[in-house]
Design a protein around this motif. Structure first.
Motif, PDB file in Angstrom:
ATOM      1  N   THR A   1       0.830  -1.207   0.000  1.00  0.00           N
ATOM      2  CA  THR A   1       0.000   0.000   0.000  1.00  0.00           C
ATOM      3  C   THR A   1       0.860   1.251   0.000  1.00  0.00           C
ATOM      4  N   THR A   2       1.966   1.227   0.749  1.00  0.00           N
ATOM      5  CA  THR A   2       2.873   2.372   0.762  1.00  0.00           C
ATOM      6  C   THR A   2       3.475   2.597  -0.614  1.00  0.00           C
ATOM      7  N   LEU A   3       3.855   1.525  -1.285  1.00  0.00           N
ATOM      8  CA  LEU A   3       4.394   1.662  -2.644  1.00  0.00           C
ATOM      9  C   LEU A   3       3.374   2.298  -3.572  1.00  0.00           C
ATOM     10  N   ARG A   4       2.122   1.842  -3.500  1.00  0.00           N
ATOM     11  CA  ARG A   4       1.072   2.397  -4.364  1.00  0.00           C
ATOM     12  C   ARG A   4       0.832   3.864  -4.029  1.00  0.00           C
ATOM     13  N   SER A   5       0.860   4.192  -2.722  1.00  0.00           N
ATOM     14  CA  SER A   5       0.640   5.577  -2.314  1.00  0.00           C
ATOM     15  C   SER A   5       1.740   6.486  -2.845  1.00  0.00           C
ATOM     16  N   TRP A   6       2.993   6.042  -2.767  1.00  0.00           N
ATOM     17  CA  TRP A   6       4.100   6.847  -3.289  1.00  0.00           C
ATOM     18  C   TRP A   6       3.985   7.031  -4.803  1.00  0.00           C
ATOM     19  N   ASP A   7       3.514   5.995  -5.462  1.00  0.00           N
ATOM     20  CA  ASP A   7       3.333   6.100  -6.916  1.00  0.00           C
ATOM     21  C   ASP A   7       2.240   7.117  -7.241  1.00  0.00           C
ATOM     22  N   GLN A   8       1.115   7.041  -6.523  1.00  0.00           N
ATOM     23  CA  GLN A   8      -0.005   7.938  -6.800  1.00  0.00           C
ATOM     24  C   GLN A   8       0.306   9.381  -6.423  1.00  0.00           C
ATOM     25  N   ARG A   9       0.983   9.584  -5.288  1.00  0.00           N
ATOM     26  CA  ARG A   9       1.225  10.942  -4.801  1.00  0.00           C
ATOM     27  C   ARG A   9       2.427  11.618  -5.456  1.00  0.00           C
ATOM     28  N   TYR A  10       3.485  10.829  -5.681  1.00  0.00           N
ATOM     29  CA  TYR A  10       4.742  11.429  -6.105  1.00  0.00           C
ATOM     30  C   TYR A  10       5.265  10.879  -7.435  1.00  0.00           C
ATOM     31  N   SER A  11       4.435  10.045  -8.117  1.00  0.00           N
ATOM     32  CA  SER A  11       4.865   9.409  -9.375  1.00  0.00           C
ATOM     33  C   SER A  11       6.161   8.632  -9.176  1.00  0.00           C
ATOM     34  N   LEU A  12       6.257   7.962  -8.056  1.00  0.00           N
ATOM     35  CA  LEU A  12       7.459   7.207  -7.718  1.00  0.00           C
ATOM     36  C   LEU A  12       7.200   5.727  -7.969  1.00  0.00           C
ATOM     37  N   GLY A  13       6.874   5.410  -9.206  1.00  0.00           N
ATOM     38  CA  GLY A  13       6.554   4.038  -9.565  1.00  0.00           C
ATOM     39  C   GLY A  13       7.503   3.511 -10.615  1.00  0.00           C
ATOM     40  N   PRO A  14       7.279   2.293 -11.064  1.00  0.00           N
ATOM     41  CA  PRO A  14       8.156   1.709 -12.080  1.00  0.00           C
ATOM     42  C   PRO A  14       8.090   2.499 -13.379  1.00  0.00           C
ATOM     43  N   ALA A  15       9.216   2.589 -14.041  1.00  0.00           N
ATOM     44  CA  ALA A  15       9.277   3.360 -15.281  1.00  0.00           C
ATOM     45  C   ALA A  15       8.483   2.697 -16.392  1.00  0.00           C
ATOM     46  N   GLN A  16       8.395   1.371 -16.361  1.00  0.00           N
ATOM     47  CA  GLN A  16       7.676   0.640 -17.401  1.00  0.00           C
ATOM     48  C   GLN A  16       6.567  -0.171 -16.769  1.00  0.00           C
ATOM     49  N   ARG A  17       5.420  -0.218 -17.452  1.00  0.00           N
ATOM     50  CA  ARG A  17       4.274  -1.014 -16.982  1.00  0.00           C
ATOM     51  C   ARG A  17       4.106  -2.210 -17.918  1.00  0.00           C
ATOM     52  N   ARG A  18       4.020  -3.382 -17.330  1.00  0.00           N
ATOM     53  CA  ARG A  18       3.871  -4.597 -18.128  1.00  0.00           C
ATOM     54  C   ARG A  18       2.396  -4.839 -18.458  1.00  0.00           C
ATOM     55  N   ARG A  19       2.187  -5.715 -19.400  1.00  0.00           N
ATOM     56  CA  ARG A  19       0.816  -6.048 -19.813  1.00  0.00           C
ATOM     57  C   ARG A  19       0.038  -6.630 -18.634  1.00  0.00           C
ATOM     58  N   GLY A  20      -1.250  -6.373 -18.612  1.00  0.00           N
ATOM     59  CA  GLY A  20      -2.095  -6.865 -17.529  1.00  0.00           C
ATOM     60  C   GLY A  20      -2.051  -5.976 -16.310  1.00  0.00           C
ATOM     61  N   HIS A  21      -1.405  -4.817 -16.450  1.00  0.00           N
ATOM     62  CA  HIS A  21      -1.336  -3.826 -15.369  1.00  0.00           C
ATOM     63  C   HIS A  21      -0.568  -4.332 -14.149  1.00  0.00           C
ATOM     64  N   HIS A  22       0.232  -5.379 -14.296  1.00  0.00           N
ATOM     65  CA  HIS A  22       1.074  -5.830 -13.189  1.00  0.00           C
ATOM     66  C   HIS A  22       2.348  -5.002 -13.180  1.00  0.00           C
ATOM     67  N   ARG A  23       2.626  -4.384 -12.074  1.00  0.00           N
ATOM     68  CA  ARG A  23       3.789  -3.513 -11.983  1.00  0.00           C
ATOM     69  C   ARG A  23       5.037  -4.351 -11.710  1.00  0.00           C
ATOM     70  N   ARG A  24       6.073  -4.114 -12.501  1.00  0.00           N
ATOM     71  CA  ARG A  24       7.352  -4.799 -12.321  1.00  0.00           C
ATOM     72  C   ARG A  24       8.439  -3.744 -12.202  1.00  0.00           C
ATOM     73  N   TRP A  25       9.309  -3.919 -11.232  1.00  0.00           N
ATOM     74  CA  TRP A  25      10.288  -2.909 -10.874  1.00  0.00           C
ATOM     75  C   TRP A  25      11.674  -3.313 -11.358  1.00  0.00           C
ATOM     76  N   SER A  26      12.297  -2.409 -12.128  1.00  0.00           N
ATOM     77  CA  SER A  26      13.653  -2.651 -12.617  1.00  0.00           C
ATOM     78  C   SER A  26      14.660  -2.356 -11.509  1.00  0.00           C
ATOM     79  N   PRO A  27      15.929  -2.760 -11.686  1.00  0.00           N
ATOM     80  CA  PRO A  27      16.941  -2.413 -10.677  1.00  0.00           C
ATOM     81  C   PRO A  27      17.034  -0.915 -10.429  1.00  0.00           C
ATOM     82  N   GLN A  28      16.859  -0.097 -11.490  1.00  0.00           N
ATOM     83  CA  GLN A  28      16.891   1.354 -11.315  1.00  0.00           C
ATOM     84  C   GLN A  28      15.692   1.835 -10.504  1.00  0.00           C
ATOM     85  N   ASP A  29      14.514   1.235 -10.755  1.00  0.00           N
ATOM     86  CA  ASP A  29      13.324   1.582  -9.968  1.00  0.00           C
ATOM     87  C   ASP A  29      13.537   1.232  -8.497  1.00  0.00           C
TER      88      ASP A  29
END
Length: 345
Positions: free
Chosen positions: A35-63
């Motif tokens: 939930t904290t990860l999702r909140s940071w993504d929604q509030r500060y755009s601090l999410g994975p740079a790329q979104r995979r198919r099916g809306h599953h978020r996958r985080w790269s080493p840089q992310d």
């Protein structure tokens, strides 16, 4: 590092280094909730740079490096908004494929986290004028993030020692959480309980974090006990940790020690001093203190007695002759760490 001070386990699964990982795996690594990860993504755009198919978020080493940076900054007392801006700036400045920010970015961390914080923290806790680390610890406690709480406590103990950790980090943050709880009904009790647990863990692990002190052979111990009915043990645990670090033999009896059990322990151990802790005035037992002062053991002509130290706010306002009443941990340790059994004011 895990909450017990051991290194963090590797991410679950068989993904090789450099592979994209799931939000759940990243949350486990960082000791925060998805939930904290999702909140940071929604509030500060601090999410994975790329979104995979099916809306599953996958985080790269840089992310991952960017979010780890965010956690490190917020845990050090930087506000989430400022931490997010700094973490994103570093992520964009770092060479592709590298997770460690450049030296110029690391120097920004010191600038952001140095100095004192005054007033009320952005979390709403009445922290007052405290070290920046208190703000980070308070935020981690409010998020119930055990790994971050324990890492901060362990690091501070390692860098500054037990007495400074208690006076400058643990006690101010505990008091702020307690005041927040008292003014908010039944809210935040879980925060105080979790923080207290991890403070206790850090104090009990202080010997592992700092290394054992040089033990004084054949030296009588210091006996630590709470008065009957007293459940607050954290201050005594701080005394215990600080004395062990100074090589002073010590025996901890803990909370709510019955008078008969305490008297028996004194006779069995022959302590140099007895520390009797009382948090509240209603539990401070003057008859018990006077009895301990009058106790002796050994053969006639060579009777021994233990010095008595009355510690805690419960003893304030009264005075018992021949008993020491130190004001704070630092003064208590100065008295108790002495080789001699006699304590002077």
């Amino acid at each position: 590092m895990a909450s017990d001070g051991s290194p963090k386990p590797p991410l679950r699964g068989s993904e090789p280094p450099g592979a994209y990982i799931t939000s759940g795996a990243l949350a486990r690594r960082l000791g925060i909730s998805p939930t904290t990860l999702r909140s940071w993504d929604q509030r500060y755009s601090l999410g994975p740079a790329q979104r995979r198919r099916g809306h599953h978020r996958r985080w790269s080493p840089q992310d991952v490096a960017m979010v780890e940076d965010m956690c490190s900054l917020t845990a050090s007392g930087v506000s989430p908004a400022e931490a997010a801006r700094s973490a994103k700036k570093r992520a964009h400045a770092a060479p592709q494929g590298e997770g460690t920010p450049p030296a110029s970015a690391r120097s920004t961390t010191a600038a952001l986290t140095s100095g004192k914080a005054a007033g009320r923290d952005s979390s709403g806790l009445p922290l007052g004028a405290v070290r920046a680390e208190c703000r980070g610890l308070a935020r981690a406690a409010l998020r119930l993030e055990s790994v971050a709480i324990q890492e901060q406590l362990n690091t501070f103990v390692q860098e500054h020692g037990v007495v400074a950790a208690w006076e400058e980090l643990m006690m101010p943050t505990l008091h702020a959480v307690g005041r927040k709880w008292e003014s908010s009904g039944d809210r935040y009790v879980e925060v105080e309980h979790l923080l207290s647990w991890h403070v206790s863990t850090a104090l009990r692990n202080a010997q592992l974090l700092l290394g054992p002190g040089e033990t004084r052979k054949a030296s009588p111990p210091v006996l630590l006990a709470c008065v009957p009915g007293e459940q607050h043990t954290l201050p005594l645990e701080a005394v215990h940790a600080a004395l062990l670090q100074r090589g002073r033999p010590v025996r901890m009896l803990g909370a709510a020690v019955p008078a008969e059990a305490l008297i028996a322990a004194v006779l069995r151990t022959g302590p140099a001093a007895v520390v009797l802790w009382s948090q509240t005035r209603s539990l401070a037992s003057t008859p018990l203190a006077l009895h301990l002062l009058g106790m002796g053991w050994g053969v006639n002509g060579a009777r021994q007695q233990a010095a008595l130290v009355l510690a805690g706010p419960g003893w304030r306002g009264g005075r018992i002759e021949a008993a020491a009443q130190p004001q704070g941990l630092r003064e208590a340790i100065a008295l108790l760490a002495s080789e001699s059994s006699g304590l002077s004011e």
